[in-house]
Design a protein around this motif. Structure first.
Motif, short mmCIF file in Angstrom:
data_model
loop_
_atom_site.label_atom_id
_atom_site.label_comp_id
_atom_site.label_asym_id
_atom_site.label_seq_id
_atom_site.Cartn_x
_atom_site.Cartn_y
_atom_site.Cartn_z
N ARG A 4 0.83 -1.21 0.00
CA ARG A 4 0.00 0.00 0.00
C ARG A 4 0.85 1.25 0.00
O ARG A 4 0.57 2.20 -0.71
N ASN A 8 0.99 3.99 -2.86
CA ASN A 8 0.77 5.37 -2.46
C ASN A 8 1.85 6.27 -3.05
O ASN A 8 1.56 7.28 -3.70
N GLY A 11 1.71 6.20 -7.00
CA GLY A 11 0.51 6.89 -7.48
C GLY A 11 0.67 8.39 -7.39
O GLY A 11 0.37 9.12 -8.34
N GLN A 12 1.18 8.85 -6.26
CA GLN A 12 1.36 10.29 -6.11
C GLN A 12 2.38 10.83 -7.10
O GLN A 12 2.20 11.89 -7.69
N LEU A 14 3.06 9.63 -9.99
CA LEU A 14 2.44 9.63 -11.31
C LEU A 14 1.57 10.86 -11.50
O LEU A 14 1.62 11.53 -12.54
N ILE A 15 0.79 11.16 -10.47
CA ILE A 15 -0.10 12.31 -10.58
C ILE A 15 0.69 13.60 -10.77
O ILE A 15 0.37 14.43 -11.63
N VAL A 16 1.76 13.75 -10.01
CA VAL A 16 2.57 14.97 -10.14
C VAL A 16 3.22 15.01 -11.52
O VAL A 16 3.22 16.06 -12.19
N LEU A 18 2.22 13.64 -14.36
CA LEU A 18 1.22 13.95 -15.39
C LEU A 18 0.79 15.40 -15.30
O LEU A 18 0.57 16.05 -16.33
N ALA A 19 0.69 15.93 -14.09
CA ALA A 19 0.30 17.34 -13.93
C ALA A 19 1.34 18.25 -14.57
O ALA A 19 1.00 19.19 -15.29
N LEU A 21 3.40 17.42 -16.93
CA LEU A 21 3.32 17.21 -18.37
C LEU A 21 2.16 18.00 -18.97
O LEU A 21 2.26 18.53 -20.08
N LEU C 101 -4.12 13.97 -17.96
CA LEU C 101 -3.33 15.16 -17.63
C LEU C 101 -4.18 16.15 -16.84
O LEU C 101 -3.73 16.72 -15.83
N SER C 104 -4.97 14.85 -13.31
CA SER C 104 -3.78 14.91 -12.47
C SER C 104 -3.44 16.34 -12.10
O SER C 104 -3.09 16.64 -10.95
N PHE C 105 -3.56 17.23 -13.09
CA PHE C 105 -3.24 18.62 -12.80
C PHE C 105 -4.17 19.15 -11.72
O PHE C 105 -3.73 19.80 -10.76
N ALA C 108 -3.20 17.54 -8.38
CA ALA C 108 -1.88 17.95 -7.88
C ALA C 108 -1.90 19.39 -7.41
O ALA C 108 -1.34 19.73 -6.37
N TYR C 112 -0.89 19.61 -3.59
CA TYR C 112 0.51 19.85 -3.26
C TYR C 112 0.95 21.30 -3.38
O TYR C 112 1.89 21.70 -2.71
N THR C 215 -4.58 6.17 2.55
CA THR C 215 -3.32 6.83 2.23
C THR C 215 -3.64 8.07 1.39
O THR C 215 -4.77 8.25 0.92
N PHE C 217 -2.76 8.81 -1.62
CA PHE C 217 -3.16 8.46 -2.98
C PHE C 217 -4.58 7.93 -3.00
O PHE C 217 -5.38 8.30 -3.87
N ILE C 220 -6.91 10.74 -2.74
CA ILE C 220 -7.07 11.47 -4.00
C ILE C 220 -8.07 10.75 -4.90
O ILE C 220 -8.97 11.37 -5.49
#
Lengths: 297, 398, 317
Positions: A4, A8, A11-12, A14-16, A18-19, A21, C101, C104-105, C108, C112, C215, C217, C220
């Motif tokens: 997990r 976690n 996954g995080q 990946l999200i950052v 992609l953001a 990008l 994208l 995620s944007f 994020a 963050y 968690t 993730f 989210i």
């Protein structure tokens, strides 16, 4: 547990990734516009650039004055109309989304945002040629003016049609996501549907609604295609202000559209300078609106 | 209800900016009025025209110089909505004049010929550019020579590589430098008068092209059918693609090559084109282009007994321009279309409109053809051609 | 010609004014319904206009207008199939790239980013709405083309099934490049809607999620499910932009008007960019203007049908 934690982390990350990008190209294009536009404005001079006539290939400098006036006039009119229709429409689509009519209306709104914007312009063109013979005699008799086929009014109408679905879809999403408890509470407290929808619930969704107004306005300030057969374009100022509504007017995106695609350095320069001015203007509206909004709420 | 106040504030802000900008309008009129000999008479007013995209930079320049010459009293607002749209909007009485890279089609002409004048205002010339690094002008000092037949075969997808025997035969001196790489045939994806003149030239000089493809603003490119073609938007698009894509070939208006000739010479160059009538290869210099136009009109006049007039069908002239006896063979005129009688066509204030049309285009065809008013990359009309329009303008009534 | 659209337009305007009156004086809900009807009337008026203008082409070519790939103005032979295929390919590919994208944007930036930085980033992304698309098009032609060529050739060298979809290219212009450019252009629209929804998630819900031991993730993902109405809204906005975009696509799609693309790397055209490219000179031909209107009509009809299916499906649940 370890798995997990790993998911976690991954996954995080990946999200950052992609953001970044997703945002990077947009930032690159904005940097590109300023990198090419600002030196042009500096060379020509800010005042001359903002007020001068567009340069011909024979000129060494020029500006975007008439186009800037046209864009401000048409965007103000278009945004006013777009919000006037789009906002209540969005409230309806969002708050009553379980009604069959609202669902059908929502799908038509979705269709509208997909129209090639040049087709919106052609529609307004046709509507104007239909309406003007009836409207102009009245205008001539009462105000002593006439609206021509190519006019700021036609441009503003086309922009309004482009803007409506943006405001409506955003607003509908916002109202649809308001929880049932909040909605019921709003109705119970106010005892009035209008107050519940437009006062209490609006406050809950205001952030998203404001964003829709801003992005919608930004969108229509940057539109080219719907203006081609409506506003037409104009490289000159008018002597009296009402002509910006009744006669053919220029627009910054139209100017950029032509000048970015010619072969002449001075016109390319002005095109990028104009793009820089346009996004700065929009940025100013954004910041202003968001600042006031924070104080307001 | 605070957000309401915010909305009011936003609206007020936008309106204030707009008002401030409007205040500058007063300055606009004065500011543009620079040096130049003011015209006599009390000419005052505004014209709205539109059409040809190719003409746009030159028309902007004419409009501005005329604006200055009249002390800022006359504004000619020209917008490049495309030749076809310009003609259509003039015919719908939504514009005061139109401009087109192609004269009225025969059916339109027969319908309206008596009521419209069309006359040339500038010469257009199309050049063939290529990107072949091995045989670039910078590295070899020589330009590739092409005949209409070979160009047609390239755009038909039949001549597929630069080392094809049919290209090497035309270029014995470059023969060993032409690489065996696939040719990318770049063409316009938007409708354009440039494509019109280019395909007309191919049609009249290589019969199979006429029967298999034809000519017009857009054609069905055989090269596309066999995945050898690439469509680009506008002259700018074609020239950028040819500069960037190795082993490509394209056609653009003279101006798009001449202003960047050095950059093309680095990666390739501009082709010398065969005139099939005299068997000579012509480099597209302004002189060779002017020679082609004059010779074409001379041969037209010999055949028809006179120069064309503004109320004639100009179709045969466009054909003559791509088959000149001597000179550079790919040229075309850009035409202006005006009404003969503005009051009969139902325009408001026809007398002023007609006199503005007369004065502006009279200026375009005289002062406007002088080097200081011609934009770099455009080629002015031979005087005898300018005379055609001048004669027609005398007949424009309000 | 536009006999149908005139009355419908008048009806639309009247419906708006009436709905405002009703809204103030009588029952709010009926006023809003009238407004919703007005919207349908506006779209109906536009489609009526397209239909009226398209009729000559529909009579002349019949269904083959939509079933053939052809663009031969000198012979007045037109078929829109390849434009439809190009539209479907570019829009779906763009959406496929843009939605992850955008989601995620949105997540994020809310999770963050520092408060200041968040505002700056959001404003920057929203700003792209105002950028004239020709600027994007030129950027695509100058900068993206190099990257797209590299990415395309990389994808083409991958093993099947991905490798089958692509072929190596020397030009870097085609359907794939257009899709990437479209994805870049529509990401901000979708991201903006989702971002605003994400920011509005009530604190109690966030606390509940963490209280359950999720968690970051997982939290989210749960939050994204919570804002799904915004994600759907953003997706429609992005899809709409992708279908309707003209100039930027036209500059990088490789303008092949007459042949069906054989791979994602091939050149092609979309309905919207075909209209923008060909309309300015279309009046010189007899059937090109009607054909282009038929393209606009078809685009609108397809999206009406898609949307109505979506409505039906949502009603069932």
């Amino acid at each position: 547990m370890n798995r997990r934690a790993l998911i976690n982390r991954a996954g995080q990350a990946l999200i950052v990734a992609l953001a970044v990008l997703g945002a990077l190209p947009v930032v690159l294009v904005i940097v590109d516009i300023y990198a090419r536009g600002v030196p042009a404005i500096v060379r020509i001079g800010v005042v001359e650039f903002l007020t001068g006539l567009p340069p011909t290939p024979l000129d060494e400098a020029g500006g975007i004055g008439p186009a800037l006036v046209g864009t401000l006039v048409m965007a103000a009119m278009g945004a006013a109309m777009g919000i006037a229709v789009g906002f209540p429409l969005g409230v309806y689509l969002g708050a009553y989304r379980h009604e069959r009519l609202a669902a059908v209306s929502q799908s038509f709104t979705n269709v509208l945002v997909e129209y090639p914007t040049i087709a919106v312009g052609l529609f307004v063109y046709a509507a104007m040629s239909l309406a003007l013979p009836a409207v102009n005699p009245v205008l001539r008799a009462t105000l002593g003016i006439e609206v021509s086929q190519f006019s700021g009014l036609a441009g503003a109408l086309a922009l309004a049609i482009v803007m409506v679905p943006y405001v409506a879809i955003f607003t509908a999403s916002a109202y649809a996501s308001v929880g049932r408890e909040l909605r019921e509470a709003a109705h119970a407290i106010t005892g009035d549907e209008a107050k519940a929808l437009f006062v209490v619930l609006r406050k809950a969704a205001w952030r998203a609604i404001l964003a829709s107004f801003l992005i919608g306005t930004a969108k229509i300030m940057g539109e080219t295609a719907p203006l081609l057969f409506t506003a037409l374009g104009n490289d000159y100022y008018y002597a009296s202000p009402h002509e910006y509504v009744t006669g053919p007017v220029g627009a910054v995106p139209l100017l950029i559209y032509y000048m970015a695609q010619t072969n002449y350095e001075v016109q390319n320069e002005v095109a990028y300078g104009a793009a820089a001015v346009l996004i700065t203007l929009v940025l100013a509206v954004f910041v202003l609106a968001r600042l006031t909004s924070r104080e307001g709420l | 209800m605070k957000p309401h106040r915010l909305l009011v504030a936003m609206a007020a802000a936008v309106l204030m900016v707009a008002a401030a900008a409007l205040l500058f309008t007063g300055r606009g009129g004065v500011q543009g009025a620079g040096p130049g000999t003011p015209l006599v008479g009390e000419l005052r007013g505004a014209l709205v025209g539109g059409g040809s995209t190719f003409l746009n930079p030159q028309m902007q320049a004419w409009s501005r110089e005329f604006y200055r010459a009249t002390g800022g009293r006359v504004t000619v607002n020209y917008q490049s909505i495309g030749s076809g749209a310009g003609t259509a909007q003039l015919i719908a009485r939504k514009l005061d004049f139109g401009a087109s890279d192609v004269p009225l089609g025969r059916d339109r002409f027969e319908e309206l010929g008596g009521r419209l004048y069309q006359f040339p205002v500038i010469v257009g010339s199309i050049v063939i550019i290529y990107n072949v690094p091995e045989a670039s002008y910078a590295s070899t000092g020589k330009r590739i020579r092409l005949s209409p037949e070979v160009v047609a075969l390239i755009y038909m997808g039949e001549v597929r590589q630069w080392c094809d025997e049919r290209i090497r035969r035309l270029n014995p001196e470059l023969a060993d430098r032409l690489p065996c790489r696939d040719i990318v045939a770049v063409h316009r994806s938007d409708g354009s008068g440039t494509t019109g003149a280019f395909t007309l030239w191919l049609s009249r000089n290589y019969a199979p092209w006429a029967s298999e493809v034809g000519h017009g603003y857009t054609v069905e490119w055989p090269a596309d059918k066999v995945a050898r073609g690439l469509g680009a938007k506008g002259n700018e698009g074609v020239s950028q693609v040819v500069l960037r894509v190795p082993y490509s070939i394209g056609y653009v208006e003279y101006a798009y090559w001449s202003l960047n000739a050095d950059r093309y010479d680095e990666v390739g160059g501009v082709a010398e084109v065969l005139n099939v009538n005299d068997g000579e290869y012509y480099f597209p210099s302004p002189d060779a282009v002017a020679l082609g136009v004059s010779e074409a009109l001379r041969s037209y006049a010999e055949e028809h007994g006179a120069y064309p007039s503004a109320s004639e069908d100009w179709g045969p002239v466009t054909e003559a321009l791509v088959t000149p006896p001597r000179g550079y063979p790919i040229t075309a005129f850009t035409y202006v279309l005006v009404w003969r009688d503005y009051s009969a066509e139902g325009y408001a204030d026809p007398a002023t409109r007609a006199s503005l049309i007369r004065e502006f285009f009279r200026w375009v065809l005289t002062e406007g053809q002088k080097p200081e008013n011609v934009v770099e990359g455009y080629i002015p009309l031979p005087p005898e051609v300018a005379g055609i329009g001048l004669k027609a303008l005398e007949g424009v009534r309000g | 010609m536009p006999e149908i659209s005139g009355p419908l337009l008048v009806f639309g305007v009247a419906a708006y004014v009436l709905s405002l009156l009703v809204l103030v004086r009588l029952r709010l809900r009926w006023g809003l319904r009238l407004l919703g009807l007005g919207m349908a009337a506006l779209v109906g008026a536009m489609m009526g206009l397209f239909l009226a203008e398209a009729l000559p082409a529909l009579y002349r070519y019949g269904p083959s207008l939509f079933l053939r790939a052809e663009w031969d103005p000198p012979r007045e032979a037109y078929g829109l199939l390849n434009a439809l295929v190009g539209t479907a390919l570019t829009a779906s590919l763009a959406l496929l790239m843009a939605m992850p994208l955008a989601v995620s944007f949105a997540a994020a930036v809310n999770e963050y980013a520092h408060r200041r930085f968040k505002a700056v980033l959001s404003n920057l992304m929203d700003l792209s709405a105002a950028m004239p698309t020709v600027v994007f098009g030129l950027w695509g032609l100058f900068t993206l083309q190099q990257f797209a060529r590299w990415a395309n050739n990389l994808l083409a060298s991958l093993p099947p099934p991905v490798g089958w979809l692509f072929t190596p290219t020397d030009t870097g212009l085609g359907i794939f490049t257009a899709s990437v450019l479209l994805a870049i252009m529509v990401t901000p629209y979708a991201a903006a809607v989702i971002r605003e929804g994400y920011a509005l998630i009530p604190r109690e819900i966030v606390e509940a999620i963490y209280a359950m031991g999720a968690t970051r993730f997982e939290a989210i993902l749960i939050k994204l499910r919570y804002v799904r109405s915004y994600i759907v809204g953003g997706m429609f906005l992005a899809l709409g932009r992708a279908l309707g975009e003209t100039v930027a696509v036209a500059m990088v799609v490789g303008g092949n008007l007459s042949r069906l693309p054989t791979s994602l790397s091939d050149t092609g055209i979309t309905v919207s960019s075909l209209i923008a490219l060909q309309f300015p000179n279309a009046h010189a031909y007899q059937y090109m203007v009607p054909t282009l209107y038929a393209g606009a009509l078809l685009l609108a009809s397809v999206s009406v049908v898609l949307n109505l299916i979506a409505v039906r499906y949502l009603f069932r649940r």
